[in-house]
Design a protein around this motif. Structure first.
Motif, PDB file in Angstrom:
ATOM      1  N   GLY A 164       9.376  40.708  23.349  1.00  0.00           N
ATOM      2  CA  GLY A 164       8.941  41.509  24.494  1.00  0.00           C
ATOM      3  C   GLY A 164      10.000  42.485  24.953  1.00  0.00           C
ATOM      4  N   ILE A 165      10.836  42.949  24.028  1.00  0.00           N
ATOM      5  CA  ILE A 165      12.028  43.773  24.289  1.00  0.00           C
ATOM      6  C   ILE A 165      12.988  42.997  25.195  1.00  0.00           C
ATOM      7  CG2 ILE A 165      12.961  46.042  24.786  1.00  0.00           C
ATOM      8  CD1 ILE A 165      10.194  47.212  24.552  1.00  0.00           C
ATOM      9  N   ALA A 166      13.475  41.876  24.661  1.00  0.00           N
ATOM     10  CA  ALA A 166      14.491  41.046  25.320  1.00  0.00           C
ATOM     11  C   ALA A 166      13.986  40.388  26.603  1.00  0.00           C
ATOM     12  CB  ALA A 166      15.767  41.853  25.608  1.00  0.00           C
ATOM     13  N   VAL A 167      12.676  40.269  26.756  1.00  0.00           N
ATOM     14  CA  VAL A 167      12.093  39.670  27.960  1.00  0.00           C
ATOM     15  C   VAL A 167      11.822  38.179  27.764  1.00  0.00           C
ATOM     16  CG1 VAL A 167      10.015  39.607  29.397  1.00  0.00           C
ATOM     17  CG2 VAL A 167      11.114  41.796  28.881  1.00  0.00           C
ATOM     18  N   ASN A 168      11.199  37.824  26.648  1.00  0.00           N
ATOM     19  CA  ASN A 168      10.770  36.445  26.438  1.00  0.00           C
ATOM     20  C   ASN A 168      11.941  35.574  25.986  1.00  0.00           C
ATOM     21  OD1 ASN A 168       7.958  36.911  27.026  1.00  0.00           O
ATOM     22  ND2 ASN A 168       7.882  38.012  25.087  1.00  0.00           N
ATOM     23  N   ALA A 169      12.847  35.330  26.908  1.00  0.00           N
ATOM     24  CA  ALA A 169      14.074  34.610  26.580  1.00  0.00           C
ATOM     25  C   ALA A 169      13.794  33.220  26.034  1.00  0.00           C
ATOM     26  CB  ALA A 169      14.974  34.517  27.815  1.00  0.00           C
ATOM     27  N   LEU A 170      12.747  32.579  26.523  1.00  0.00           N
ATOM     28  CA  LEU A 170      12.395  31.228  26.079  1.00  0.00           C
ATOM     29  C   LEU A 170      11.243  31.243  25.082  1.00  0.00           C
ATOM     30  CD1 LEU A 170      12.602  29.250  29.450  1.00  0.00           C
ATOM     31  CD2 LEU A 170      14.416  29.762  27.807  1.00  0.00           C
ATOM     32  N   GLY A 171      10.937  32.398  24.535  1.00  0.00           N
ATOM     33  CA  GLY A 171       9.830  32.499  23.606  1.00  0.00           C
ATOM     34  C   GLY A 171       8.501  32.461  24.344  1.00  0.00           C
ATOM     35  N   HIS A 172       7.485  31.947  23.666  1.00  0.00           N
ATOM     36  CA  HIS A 172       6.117  31.948  24.194  1.00  0.00           C
ATOM     37  C   HIS A 172       5.654  30.515  24.452  1.00  0.00           C
ATOM     38  CE1 HIS A 172       5.800  36.213  23.061  1.00  0.00           C
ATOM     39  NE2 HIS A 172       6.515  35.851  22.006  1.00  0.00           N
ATOM     40  N   GLY A 173       5.115  30.295  25.638  1.00  0.00           N
ATOM     41  CA  GLY A 173       4.561  28.989  25.973  1.00  0.00           C
ATOM     42  C   GLY A 173       5.586  27.888  26.113  1.00  0.00           C
ATOM     43  N   HIS A 174       6.805  28.229  26.487  1.00  0.00           N
ATOM     44  CA  HIS A 174       7.830  27.183  26.647  1.00  0.00           C
ATOM     45  C   HIS A 174       7.388  26.213  27.741  1.00  0.00           C
ATOM     46  CE1 HIS A 174      11.602  25.130  27.431  1.00  0.00           C
ATOM     47  NE2 HIS A 174      12.081  25.663  26.311  1.00  0.00           N
ATOM     48  N   PRO A 175       7.412  24.921  27.461  1.00  0.00           N
ATOM     49  CA  PRO A 175       6.853  23.961  28.424  1.00  0.00           C
ATOM     50  C   PRO A 175       7.532  23.990  29.789  1.00  0.00           C
ATOM     51  CG  PRO A 175       7.981  22.838  26.610  1.00  0.00           C
ATOM     52  CD  PRO A 175       7.838  24.265  26.209  1.00  0.00           C
ATOM     53  N   ALA A 176       8.832  24.244  29.842  1.00  0.00           N
ATOM     54  CA  ALA A 176       9.517  24.276  31.139  1.00  0.00           C
ATOM     55  C   ALA A 176       9.045  25.449  31.986  1.00  0.00           C
ATOM     56  CB  ALA A 176      11.031  24.337  30.931  1.00  0.00           C
ATOM     57  N   LEU A 177       8.850  26.595  31.349  1.00  0.00           N
ATOM     58  CA  LEU A 177       8.398  27.776  32.076  1.00  0.00           C
ATOM     59  C   LEU A 177       6.927  27.641  32.474  1.00  0.00           C
ATOM     60  CD1 LEU A 177       9.050  30.562  33.162  1.00  0.00           C
ATOM     61  CD2 LEU A 177       8.591  31.506  30.884  1.00  0.00           C
ATOM     62  N   VAL A 178       6.119  27.132  31.559  1.00  0.00           N
ATOM     63  CA  VAL A 178       4.705  26.927  31.867  1.00  0.00           C
ATOM     64  C   VAL A 178       4.545  25.957  33.038  1.00  0.00           C
ATOM     65  CG1 VAL A 178       2.531  25.975  30.987  1.00  0.00           C
ATOM     66  CG2 VAL A 178       3.914  27.484  29.546  1.00  0.00           C
TER      67      VAL A 178
END
Length: 401
Positions: free
Chosen positions: A49-63
């Motif tokens: 995401g141009i250095a936005v998705n630091a934890l990738g996609h669907g990271h359980p902690a962020l979700v």
């Protein structure tokens, strides 16, 4: 890429303002460091995401953090505050190593953080700003005055006055430009949009010396380089300096929009007072919860160190290919550019996409990589192993050294 993709892109052309041109893909979902398009094709996301998705996609902690906060309060306006906003401000000050009395203004994007920084600089009583050639600070009209690319600027001139651009990394030019009339020097520690260029620590140290000498603010744009991207919380920490302010965004929310201006010390933090700036959405409970989850996860999972080691693995492995089209690998941590001897970055990116890899042709001779900080060396290796064939297909053998 498929029938569903083509159908949706036709609808996109009819309904979405065409400021981005026509995207190549309609993405449906992601998991970890992979994303899928609407036709079911999978891609390794090396742009994040141009250095936005630091934890990738669907990271359980962020979700989990976003889901919990959405059930409690998404937004309360700036007429009130929340515990999450307060905690996030304290955390950013701490991670930046800012002195007692530092403070944070929350916005929704990097460009908004830059706008706040411009207003901060005006509170010095001066109006001159020194920025760098090749700089990208955003596209809102204030930020655009600091951004250097003529194609971005010229359709919207006149922009705010008093901004000058000096060659990035040129110490003599910087010495000549900074005077007692300069309100601020605004620099990226690494220029991302220019092709992942770094001036080296000595240049940033000189900027700090000159700004102190002239009573000028040193404002560092850490929108792309911050939040662990280069292997430390902020790239300026590798130069051993303390700026007057930094701007942060992109990776901070892991995909939830948030930006921040961190002002160092009470003298700078106190320059913007009640009523002089604001944001309806800035630092709302949802964005604060997301940002706190990102920071906690980066720390708990050792992702600062991982960004350094994985980034060096990438550099060593790409150079070990000894491919004649590769001239160098620039950058730091997991913000890198593979530099090519021919202007075929766009062709390489298209071929890579067909092969299941998303990369960014940031310049004709440079491929930018800014993958999630959670990316594994095995995932990086899958791209590196595919790279020679992609380069061969994109290059003209007669032009190789």
């Amino acid at each position: 890429m498929g029938a569903r993709n083509d159908e949706l892109l036709a609808r996109y052309q009819r309904s979405v303002m065409g400021v981005f041109g026509l995207p190549p893909l309609v993405l449906s979902h992601g998991s970890g460091c992979h994303v899928w398009d609407v036709d079911g094709n999978r891609y390794l996301d090396l742009v994040g995401g141009i250095a936005v998705n630091a934890l990738g996609h669907g990271h359980p902690a962020l979700v989990a953090a976003i889901s919990k906060q959405a059930g409690e309060a998404i937004h309360v306006s700036n007429l009130f505050t929340s515990e999450g906003q307060i905690t996030l401000a304290e955390r950013l000050v701490e991670l930046a190593g800012a002195p007692e009395g530092s403070a944070v203004f929350f916005a929704n994007s990097g460009a908004e953080a830059i706008e706040a920084a411009i207003k901060l600089s005006r509170r010095t009583g001066r109006s001159g700003i020194v920025a760098a050639e090749g700089a990208f600070h955003g596209r809102t009209t204030g930020a655009l005055a600091l951004t250097h690319k003529p194609a971005y600027r010229e359709p919207f001139e006149p922009l705010i006055a008093g901004v000058s651009h000096v060659p990035y990394g040129d110490e003599a030019a910087l010495r000549a430009a900074v005077t007692s009339e300069t309100a601020a020097v605004v620099l990226e520690p690494v220029q991302g949009e220019a092709g992942v260029l770094s001036p080296g620590p000595a240049y940033l140290q000189l900027a700090r010396e000159l700004t102190r000498q002239h009573g000028t603010l040193l404002i560092l744009d850490e929108i792309q380089t911050g939040i662990g991207r280069t292997g430390t919380w902020f790239a300026f920490q590798q130069a051993g300096i303390v700026p007057d302010a930094i701007t942060v965004a992109k990776g901070l929310g892991g995909g939830v929009p948030i930006g921040a201006l961190v002002a160092f010390g009470p003298d700078v933090a106190g320059m913007l007072t009640a009523g002089q700036h604001g944001s309806t959405f800035g630092g709302n409970p949802l964005a604060a919860a997301a940002a706190l989850a990102v920071l906690e996860t980066i720390e708990d999972q050792g992702l600062l160190a991982h960004a350094g080691t994985a980034g060096q693995h990438l550099v060593d492995s790409v150079l070990a290919l000894d491919h004649p089209l590769i001239t160098e690998v620039r950058g730091a941590g997991l913000l890198r550019a593979i530099v090519l001897s021919q202007p075929v970055a766009a062709q390489v990116a298209a071929l890579a996409r067909d092969a299941g890899f998303i990369v960014n042709p940031v310049a004709p001779h440079a491929i930018r990589l800014a993958p999630p900080l959670v990316i594994s060396t095995d995932e990086l290796d899958s791209f590196i192993q595919a790279l020679p064939a992609l380069l061969d297909a994109a290059s003209d053998p007669e032009d190789l050294p």
